[in-house]
Write a protein that holds these residues in place. Structure first.
Motif, PDB file in Angstrom:
ATOM      1  N   ARG A 186       0.622  -1.092   0.019  1.00  0.00           N
ATOM      2  CA  ARG A 186       0.079   0.099   0.030  1.00  0.00           C
ATOM      3  C   ARG A 186       0.846   1.341  -0.020  1.00  0.00           C
ATOM      4  N   ARG A 187       1.909   1.246   0.901  1.00  0.00           N
ATOM      5  CA  ARG A 187       2.924   2.502   0.933  1.00  0.00           C
ATOM      6  C   ARG A 187       3.472   2.585  -0.519  1.00  0.00           C
ATOM      7  N   LYS A 197       2.641   1.821  -3.524  1.00  0.00           N
ATOM      8  CA  LYS A 197       1.576   2.448  -4.340  1.00  0.00           C
ATOM      9  C   LYS A 197       1.247   3.709  -4.167  1.00  0.00           C
ATOM     10  N   ARG A 198       1.094   4.055  -2.787  1.00  0.00           N
ATOM     11  CA  ARG A 198       0.922   5.596  -2.523  1.00  0.00           C
ATOM     12  C   ARG A 198       2.286   6.508  -2.879  1.00  0.00           C
ATOM     13  N   ASP A 199       3.274   5.936  -2.746  1.00  0.00           N
ATOM     14  CA  ASP A 199       4.548   6.591  -3.132  1.00  0.00           C
ATOM     15  C   ASP A 199       4.604   6.742  -4.734  1.00  0.00           C
ATOM     16  N   ASP A 242       2.041   7.010  -6.570  1.00  0.00           N
ATOM     17  CA  ASP A 242       1.016   7.751  -6.948  1.00  0.00           C
ATOM     18  C   ASP A 242       1.386   9.190  -6.722  1.00  0.00           C
ATOM     19  N   TYR A 243       2.062   9.292  -5.653  1.00  0.00           N
ATOM     20  CA  TYR A 243       2.493  10.687  -5.055  1.00  0.00           C
ATOM     21  C   TYR A 243       3.675  11.452  -6.142  1.00  0.00           C
ATOM     22  N   THR A 281       2.258  12.332  -9.310  1.00  0.00           N
ATOM     23  CA  THR A 281       1.117  13.307  -9.337  1.00  0.00           C
ATOM     24  C   THR A 281       2.372  14.577  -9.466  1.00  0.00           C
ATOM     25  N   ARG A 341       3.511   4.987 -14.126  1.00  0.00           N
ATOM     26  CA  ARG A 341       2.757   4.643 -12.978  1.00  0.00           C
ATOM     27  C   ARG A 341       1.934   3.348 -13.245  1.00  0.00           C
ATOM     28  N   PHE A 361       2.635  -0.059 -11.106  1.00  0.00           N
ATOM     29  CA  PHE A 361       1.555  -0.733 -10.615  1.00  0.00           C
ATOM     30  C   PHE A 361       1.258  -2.218 -11.157  1.00  0.00           C
ATOM     31  N   TRP A 371      10.861  -0.042  -6.554  1.00  0.00           N
ATOM     32  CA  TRP A 371      10.997   0.954  -5.704  1.00  0.00           C
ATOM     33  C   TRP A 371      12.219   1.726  -6.266  1.00  0.00           C
TER      34      TRP A 371
END
Length: 93
Positions: free
Chosen positions: A5-6, A8-10, A12-13, A16, A47, A51, A74
């Protein structure tokens, strides 16, 4: 790596942030819109690719290989993001 989850958040961040910088560059340099849009497309492809790789590790049964796989995802995120930011920086000068 703490969790999927982290990661994927990174992803996306970071993507973005790349897209936000691209929009700002288009605002300040409208004559270079085509070049910036190409960078935006690469960011979206990055992205989607990351993913896809994050959701489908190579070997699910071997914990060591899974850790290496996610570590490589990563590292690829930050290497590719750095390349995209550098390209954008070169365009905006």
């Amino acid at each position: 790596m703490a969790s999927l989850r982290r990661l994927k958040r990174d992803v996306d961040y970071v993507v973005t942030e790349i897209l936000s910088d691209c929009y700002l560059t288009i605002e300040f340099h409208p004559e270079k819109k085509d070049e910036v849009v190409a960078i935006m497309e690469k960011a979206v492809q990055l992205r989607n690719n990351l993913f896809q790789r994050a959701n489908n590790p190579v070997e699910k049964n071997n914990a060591s290989l899974v850790r290496k796989h996610y570590r490589q995802v990563w590292l690829d995120l930050f290497n590719e993001a750095d390349e995209l930011f550098s390209s954008l920086s070169a365009i905006s000068q």
